[in-house]
Design a protein around this motif. Structure first.
Motif, PDB file in Angstrom:
ATOM      1  N   VAL A   1      -3.796   0.502  -2.706  1.00  0.00           N
ATOM      2  CA  VAL A   1      -3.369  -0.840  -2.270  1.00  0.00           C
ATOM      3  C   VAL A   1      -3.120  -1.649  -3.541  1.00  0.00           C
ATOM      4  O   VAL A   1      -3.777  -1.431  -4.563  1.00  0.00           O
TER       5      VAL A   1
ATOM      6  N   SER B   1       0.851  -1.202   0.000  1.00  0.00           N
ATOM      7  CA  SER B   1       0.000   0.000   0.000  1.00  0.00           C
ATOM      8  C   SER B   1       0.878   1.240   0.000  1.00  0.00           C
ATOM      9  O   SER B   1       2.080   1.169   0.285  1.00  0.00           O
TER      10      SER B   1
ATOM     11  N   LEU C   1      -2.682  -5.315   6.097  1.00  0.00           N
ATOM     12  CA  LEU C   1      -2.966  -5.403   4.660  1.00  0.00           C
ATOM     13  C   LEU C   1      -3.401  -6.804   4.251  1.00  0.00           C
ATOM     14  O   LEU C   1      -4.220  -6.973   3.340  1.00  0.00           O
TER      15      LEU C   1
END
Lengths: 557, 225
Positions: free
Chosen positions: B114, B80, B89
């Motif tokens: 992302v 990200s 994440l």
């Protein structure tokens, strides 16, 4: 001993430096709350015209506005447009830092090390820091209340008129800051009586009194009374000072004769508000609301918030100062191992601790009973809670002489302080305007900057620049803090009702009025959405030719 | 999980009554998406904009893809533009799409992205994104891109862009804004080959932060029959 004193002063300076960083760093980071904007605009009017008239229905007392003027003058600021968020927030931030020093001053006669811990907790407390960076009256209010406690404690020790006059000045400032000052004074008077009663019951401490009788003189220490020996001339002088200070501010420095009268009549309004009448129904919360905010707050995905360390330590401090306060007995071992304590008994310090306890309890219970609640109202008892917590922390550290115990307690306290500091940092920056922060209340969304950037961008391509015409159609006046953000634009109209001609360069509406606005528009517009607060949106119309000119200036990477 | 609509769709296809754009060949099949439970609560969003896609209160049309198309993003590495403030994440590709607090990954304000590394180039079909569905929100500057370049400098295909004012600087988008819901938003890669999938956003109608509950990429390894 001198070396120890230097270390203590060094530590105090360190605490003050840390507290200053938390209070002054990047003061304009958070977007303006509607209330802040409202107060700032009133200060702006005072700055530009010299005029102020106390409003008995809203906005609280005048100290905030008048005390901001010297800061603005010092910065060469002469108009609302030149006022920045940093400049105005310097005022509560300075009082917030002053509160840290004042905390140390209040506690240091009891114990200088406990005073350091108390000052540290005041310096780190999320609530106290958050509202020290917030342009409303609350931090000044808490500072003046603390000042009154400080002077009120020192006066009977010295019986000097200077302390009495200073106490009177703080009382006047307290009244001239916020109407709820009267509740604080009632809590103080109640605490004076309750502390005397506690002393009378406990004789200065149950366990120790028994020990005193058994091991030493056998006499029960006389309870300390703040009232005994009170000089009524000094009392009158103090009240006179309070009256003078209050009248000075409420009369707008003798330019608004009705102000002092309104400062009394206002209580009819505020009594209704406390009972939940009028729009204040929006602010009705259950009795445990403040304990919830302080104890454990978790809303949606995100950080968990707690000032439980302060609550827990305050509980320890409160219990110990009821049962065996600091200063009750400083036993010195004589050569044959016997203890004596008659020479170091300090009833006034015991009284002060019990006063802090009962004062805090009265405020906590009183403000919890009142249905009207906003998060900033808890500051008035969060501060003495921190003082009690300082006492409690020191008592915990001294509960045993064993090294392992002291090391363990010190470690836990250090870890707790790191948690408080980290939480405060997140609370004033990352989540400064986020609803998951317990102290964020009806706050402007940080998305407001998208709007202000947009307006600035349109202004940049407008032939008449800042003279562009903005219409705001928000029923019920729900448009704050826009007047603050649009203060550089002279042609902004805030309309209570829709006129026949709604056209302007930029139009801000509510979702309810947007269709009606659109039906009356004669020009062609680009439409987009902006946010005022979470869930409160503003359909925004931008004249098409201006929008096209704006977009033409945008390049693609 | 809502299986019934998909059963009905398969039945419809078998009966030859499927709409033209969902017609399946012998080597195709309708993808069966596992959808989270919808959230019944929160306040109705008063978002008023001609750029807002009209809400559709029907099930999504069935998505047809070649047989063997499956979720290829589960458990894959995620990068990200900024460290998450809430969650990790890896939770974006863990299959947990629920609206529960624990499912959410939060990124700071401003334009953030992302990126999922599928490990190898795949033919990509449906890409489903759930930003947030415990309440109605519009996320701004939603841009979906695929590429074989991990830096997204070359060979970039943009699947979706509703950054109408180019505030994220990736070009002005023509797509509409939309309100997230539990169905997730389907972005059609139409079999385009790519190894990396990247999604941008720039805050939402409630605040500055960017969120993801889940991203689910459906595809097949390149050349897979």
């Amino acid at each position: 001993m001198k070396g120890l004193r230097i270390i203590e002063i060094g530590l105090l300076l360190l605490v003050l430096a840390g507290a200053a960083v938390l209070r002054f760093y990047d003061l304009d980071y958070r977007v303006m709350h509607g209330d802040e904007a409202n107060q700032a605009m009133k200060t702006g009017v005072l700055l530009e015209t010299g005029e102020y008239a106390y409003d008995p229905y809203e906005h609280h007392g005048p100290t905030l506005y008048y005390l901001t003027l010297p800061v603005l003058w010092a910065g060469g600021v002469t108009s609302k447009v030149e006022m920045g968020e940093t400049a105005i927030r310097l005022v509560p931030a300075a009082f917030g830092l002053g509160l840290v020093l004042l905390s140390w001053l209040i506690l240091s006669p009891i114990d200088r090390r406990a005073a350091l811990l108390g000052a540290l907790l005041v310096g780190l407390s999320h609530g106290l820091v958050y509202y020290s960076r917030y342009y409303i009256q609350e931090t000044l209010f808490v500072f003046f209340a603390a000042g009154l406690v400080w002077c009120g404690f020192h006066y009977p020790r010295s019986r000097r008129i200077g302390w009495a006059l200073a106490a009177g000045a703080f009382l006047g400032l307290l009244h001239a800051t916020k109407e709820t000052g009267v509740l604080v004074v009632v809590a103080m008077l109640g605490a004076l009586v309750a502390s005397w009663f506690l002393d009378w019951i406990a004789g200065g401490g149950v366990g120790t009194a028994r020990q005193l009788r058994r091991e030493n003189s056998g006499e029960k220490p006389a309870p300390h009374s703040w009232f005994v020996g009170l000089n009524f001339q000094h009392l009158a002088a103090a009240l006179g000072m309070a009256l003078a200070v209050s009248v000075l501010f409420f009369s707008s420095f003798f330019t608004h004769a009705r102000g002092p009268l309104d400062s009394i009549l206002t209580y009819t309004t505020y009594l209704g508000r406390a009972e939940g009448h009028g729009s204040s129904g929006l602010h009705e919360h259950p009795w445990y609301y403040y304990l919830w905010l302080l104890g454990y707050y978790y809303r949606e995905a995100g950080p968990r918030w707690s000032e439980g360390l302060i609550l827990g330590l305050a509980l320890v401090g409160g219990i110990t100062c009821t049962w065996r306060p600091l200063g009750m007995r400083r036993a010195h071992s004589s050569s044959d191992g016997d203890y004596y304590c008659s020479t170091v008994y300090t009833p006034d310090l015991i009284f002060l601790q019990r006063f802090l306890l009962t004062y805090t309890l009265f405020l906590l219970v009183g403000f919890s009973i009142i249905p009207y609640k906003t998060p900033w109202n808890l500051l008035i008892f969060l501060h003495p809670l921190c003082l009690l917590a300082g006492l409690g922390a020191w008592r915990l550290l001294g509960a045993s002489r064993a090294v392992w115990w002291r090391a363990a307690v010190a470690l836990v306290l250090a870890a707790g302080c790191i948690q408080l500091a980290g939480q405060t940092w997140r609370g004033i920056f990352t989540y400064g305007a986020d609803v998951r922060n317990p102290y964020v209340y009806a706050h402007t969304s940080s998305a407001i900057r998208r709007l202000t950037d947009r307006v600035d961008g349109i202004e940049a391509v407008h032939p008449r620049g800042e003279q562009l015409h903005i219409n705001v159609f928000r029923p019920g006046g729900d448009y704050w803090p826009l007047p603050w953000y649009f203060r550089a634009y002279p042609n902004v109209g805030y309309w209570p009702n829709l006129p026949e001609n709604c056209d302007a360069d930029i139009i801000l509406a509510s979702p309810e009025t947007a269709p009606a606005v659109q039906s009356r528009l004669k020009n062609e517009y680009h439409v987009e959405m902006h946010g005022l607060r979470p869930g409160v949106l503003m359909p925004t119309f931008i004249r098409k030719d201006l929008w096209d000119a704006f977009m033409a200036g945008r390049t693609t990477d | 999980m809502r299986v019934l609509p998909h059963v009905l769709v398969v039945a419809a296809l078998c009966c030859g009554s499927a709409p033209a754009d969902t017609a399946a060949g012998a080597d195709d099949e309708v993808l069966s998406f596992e959808l989270p439970e919808p959230f019944y609560g929160g306040t109705v969003i008063s978002y008023w904009s001609p750029k807002l896609e009209a809400s559709v209160y029907q099930d999504r049309k069935p998505y047809v893809a070649p047989k063997g198309t499956r979720v290829v993003s589960r458990g894959k590495p995620v990068r990200s533009s900024a460290a998450p403030l809430v969650g990790e994440l890896a939770e974006i590709v863990d299959g947990d799409k629920e609206f529960a607090k624990t499912s959410l990954v939060e990124l700071p304000g401003g334009t953030q992205w992302v990126q999922i590394d599928l490990g190898a180039t795949h033919d990509l079909y449906a890409i489903l994104v759930w930003h947030f569905h415990a309440g109605a929100r519009v996320y701004f500057d939603v841009i979906g891109q695929i590429s074989d370049d991990p830096e997204f400098k070359t060979g970039v295909t943009t699947l979706f862009n509703n950054d109408f004012d180019n505030s994220s600087g990736l070009g002005q988008g023509e797509d509409n804004e939309y309100i997230d819901n539990s169905d997730g938003r389907l972005f059609d890669a139409k079999g385009a080959p790519a190894r990396y999938v990247r999604f941008y956003s720039r805050g939402n109608s409630d605040g500055d932060f960017n969120h993801y509950v889940e991203i689910e990429v459906w595809g097949r390894e390149l050349g897979e029959e």
